[in-house]
Design a protein around this motif. Structure first.
Motif, PDB file in Angstrom:
ATOM      1  N   SER A  60     -10.942  75.572  41.458  1.00 34.21           N
ATOM      2  CA  SER A  60      -9.734  74.900  40.992  1.00 34.21           C
ATOM      3  C   SER A  60      -9.455  75.320  39.555  1.00 34.21           C
ATOM      4  O   SER A  60     -10.361  75.312  38.712  1.00 34.21           O
ATOM      5  CB  SER A  60      -9.903  73.382  41.072  1.00 34.21           C
ATOM      6  OG  SER A  60     -10.137  72.974  42.396  1.00 34.21           O
ATOM      7  N   ASP A  61      -8.215  75.686  39.280  1.00 33.54           N
ATOM      8  CA  ASP A  61      -7.871  76.029  37.902  1.00 33.54           C
ATOM      9  C   ASP A  61      -7.617  74.752  37.093  1.00 33.54           C
ATOM     10  O   ASP A  61      -7.811  73.642  37.586  1.00 33.54           O
ATOM     11  CB  ASP A  61      -6.674  76.986  37.865  1.00 33.54           C
ATOM     12  CG  ASP A  61      -5.414  76.372  38.467  1.00 33.54           C
ATOM     13  OD1 ASP A  61      -5.339  75.126  38.578  1.00 33.54           O
ATOM     14  OD2 ASP A  61      -4.492  77.127  38.824  1.00 33.54           O
ATOM     15  N   HIS A  62      -7.150  74.889  35.859  1.00 38.32           N
ATOM     16  CA  HIS A  62      -6.940  73.731  34.990  1.00 38.32           C
ATOM     17  C   HIS A  62      -5.814  72.823  35.491  1.00 38.32           C
ATOM     18  O   HIS A  62      -5.721  71.665  35.075  1.00 38.32           O
ATOM     19  CB  HIS A  62      -6.621  74.197  33.564  1.00 38.32           C
ATOM     20  CG  HIS A  62      -7.786  74.840  32.876  1.00 38.32           C
ATOM     21  ND1 HIS A  62      -8.070  76.185  33.003  1.00 38.32           N
ATOM     22  CD2 HIS A  62      -8.746  74.324  32.065  1.00 38.32           C
ATOM     23  CE1 HIS A  62      -9.148  76.485  32.284  1.00 38.32           C
ATOM     24  NE2 HIS A  62      -9.584  75.380  31.711  1.00 38.32           N
ATOM     25  N   ASN A  63      -4.961  73.326  36.366  1.00 36.57           N
ATOM     26  CA  ASN A  63      -3.871  72.525  36.934  1.00 36.57           C
ATOM     27  C   ASN A  63      -4.208  71.956  38.306  1.00 36.57           C
ATOM     28  O   ASN A  63      -3.360  71.334  38.941  1.00 36.57           O
ATOM     29  CB  ASN A  63      -2.599  73.385  37.043  1.00 36.57           C
ATOM     30  CG  ASN A  63      -2.139  73.873  35.684  1.00 36.57           C
ATOM     31  OD1 ASN A  63      -2.125  73.120  34.712  1.00 36.57           O
ATOM     32  ND2 ASN A  63      -1.763  75.148  35.597  1.00 36.57           N
ATOM     33  N   GLY A  64      -5.445  72.191  38.757  1.00 37.19           N
ATOM     34  CA  GLY A  64      -5.853  71.674  40.053  1.00 37.19           C
ATOM     35  C   GLY A  64      -5.462  72.549  41.220  1.00 37.19           C
ATOM     36  O   GLY A  64      -5.686  72.182  42.375  1.00 37.19           O
ATOM     37  N   ARG A  65      -4.897  73.724  40.951  1.00 37.89           N
ATOM     38  CA  ARG A  65      -4.523  74.652  42.020  1.00 37.89           C
ATOM     39  C   ARG A  65      -5.724  75.523  42.374  1.00 37.89           C
ATOM     40  O   ARG A  65      -6.491  75.933  41.502  1.00 37.89           O
ATOM     41  CB  ARG A  65      -3.349  75.541  41.592  1.00 37.89           C
ATOM     42  CG  ARG A  65      -2.084  74.794  41.198  1.00 37.89           C
ATOM     43  CD  ARG A  65      -1.407  74.150  42.380  1.00 37.89           C
ATOM     44  NE  ARG A  65      -0.997  75.120  43.367  1.00 37.89           N
ATOM     45  CZ  ARG A  65       0.151  75.800  43.324  1.00 37.89           C
ATOM     46  NH1 ARG A  65       0.983  75.636  42.303  1.00 37.89           N
ATOM     47  NH2 ARG A  65       0.464  76.652  44.270  1.00 37.89           N
ATOM     48  N   THR A  66      -5.860  75.831  43.651  1.00 38.37           N
ATOM     49  CA  THR A  66      -7.003  76.628  44.103  1.00 38.37           C
ATOM     50  C   THR A  66      -6.705  78.118  43.968  1.00 38.37           C
ATOM     51  O   THR A  66      -5.678  78.597  44.439  1.00 38.37           O
ATOM     52  CB  THR A  66      -7.336  76.310  45.569  1.00 38.37           C
ATOM     53  OG1 THR A  66      -7.616  74.918  45.690  1.00 38.37           O
ATOM     54  CG2 THR A  66      -8.558  77.091  46.031  1.00 38.37           C
TER      55      THR A  66
END
Length: 448
Positions: free
Chosen positions: A291-297
């Motif tokens: 997960s990136d810092h925005n919660g996107r995988t």
């Protein structure tokens, strides 16, 4: 497959919106639409104040936006124009959200989630509708392209490239490259699955600072198909190879999806197998995910890079191809079998309890018949099931007198009660009791 696939895969990206515009132009070519634009009651987007006796529809895309242009026919003087008739063309800008797309059907087959509808003038009428199951999509009447969005990566490549390289000082490029690629101010049309495919092909770790990746790219690149000369792992051997840079792949990779055509993008028919086969990295077995810092995988291979978020967790692959279509049915059958066993277990317990009670009663009966006799030996012959059933059916209402034999039997009954939770012990004790009854009956026969 479409609902499950599109609901978690990504919001439709540049290629999907461009294919949607091509679909509208193909289906609406030569058709005349009439009446007011109709909005569903449940949708919270604004009404589209357009009503005309005759108009046409034309679509165009730019990045992650699609514009439908509604153009009225010119008045020939023979037809009266109502007070509320629209005289000027109107642009309606659509953003698809997570599950939006256009569908063209008959009025009788109007989809449940058709939230904006354009009716043809023919009979029976047909409908061009904007379908959006999750209702995250939006539209804007008399709208224009969003000012905050940059040039389209597919059809404004030169402007897109210049826009990125001339703004590398922007703080947006302080972020990891995987997050910068989702910034529509610079990468209009790139989304979650496209960023994974682009970075995978160049073997760029997703959590490397974006500016570090982009600073080495040449600012002047007039030709779309031009590729810059770089060195790869063969540099150690002194061999140079030609590879496209990241901005070049931001242009060519989406166009590959467009070339798949309807085979890759069939939302109305819920078909995405071709697009799935095309993907090399996104949600593919053997790839890693974080997960990136925005919660996107983000999906990738190898080292993620130095800017991985603290506590970032890997996510399991949700996209699994069903090779065996009977897997679900067999799974249900297995569950039913387990449930049937669970239902039978209480019944067995009840039967065992009944046998125990009947065994205790039969022992008391046999004790009353042997008031003056002391049984010391027990036969080891197996009990007859027919005899067992008949003797269990006889019950005595009299209480036997207190004798030594009855005392022994009473102790045996107490032992059976103590071990009632162990069905194996109960069955062995019950069998011994039946053997004793048969042995005592044989002695009485000889005495006579």
């Amino acid at each position: 497959m479409f609902k499950g696939f599109l609901s978690w895969l990504r919001m439709p990206e540049g290629p999907e919106l461009h294919l949607a515009s091509l679909f509208v132009n193909r289906m609406c070519a030569g058709l005349v639409f009439t009446g007011a634009v109709e909005k569903s009651e449940v949708n919270k987007n604004p009404e589209v104040p357009f009503c005309c006796d005759a108009y046409t529809i034309r679509a165009q895309s730019r990045g992650k936006e699609v514009i439908l242009t509604l153009t009225p026919f010119k008045n020939d003087g023979k037809r009266k124009v109502g007070k509320h008739q629209s005289q000027q063309p109107m642009d309606v800008v659509f953003r698809f959200g997570m599950s939006g797309f256009f569908r063209f059907t008959t009025e009788a087959d109007l989809p449940k989630h058709a939230h904006l509808r354009f009716y043809t003038a023919e009979s029976p009428r047909r409908v061009l509708s904007f379908e959006d199951t999750r209702r995250f999509g939006s539209w804007q009447a008399n709208g224009t392209w969003q000012k905050d969005r940059g040039p389209c990566v597919m059809f404004e490549y030169e402007k897109f490239r210049e826009n990125v390289l001339s703004n590398l000082s922007d703080k947006a490029f302080d972020k990891p490259i995987c997050e910068a690629l989702l910034n529509q101010k610079y990468f209009n049309g790139i989304g979650n699955y496209l960023r994974a495919e682009i970075l995978f092909r160049l073997q760029i770790p997703p959590f490397v600072k974006a500016r570090t990746v982009l600073e080495g790219i040449e600012p002047k690149n007039e030709d779309k198909k031009e590729i810059k000369k770089t060195t790869d792992t063969a540099r150690k051997k002194g061999v140079k190879v030609e590879t496209p840079d990241l901005l070049s792949l931001c242009h060519t990779v989406p166009l590959e999806v467009v070339k798949l055509g309807e085979n890759g993008y069939k939302p109305a028919k819920a078909e995405y197998s071709v697009l799935q086969a095309w993907m090399q990295c996104y949600s593919v077995d053997g790839m890693k995910s974080l997960s990136d810092h925005n919660g996107r995988t983000i999906w990738f291979k190898g080292d993620p890079g130095p800017m991985v978020p603290k506590g970032a967790k890997s996510r399991k692959n949700k996209w699994k191809v069903q090779k065996d279509h009977d897997y679900t049915d067999s799974k249900k059958a297995k569950k039913t079998y387990t449930e049937s066993i669970a239902l039978e277990k209480p019944a067995k317990k009840k039967d065992n309890t009944k046998v125990k009670k009947e065994s205790a009663t039969s022992k008391a009966q046999s004790g009353s018949k042997r008031q003056k006799k002391d049984t010391k030996s027990v036969s080891t012959e197996p009990a007859d099931e027919n005899t067992k059933t008949k003797k269990q059916g006889k019950r005595s209402s009299k209480v036997p007198p207190r004798t030594r034999a009855n005392k022994i039997k009473g102790q045996q009954v107490e032992e059976l009660i103590k071990t009632k939770r162990n069905p194996i012990t109960c069955r062995e004790s019950a069998t011994k009791a039946k053997l004793q009854r048969r042995s005592s009956g044989a002695r009485r026969g000889r005495s006579r």
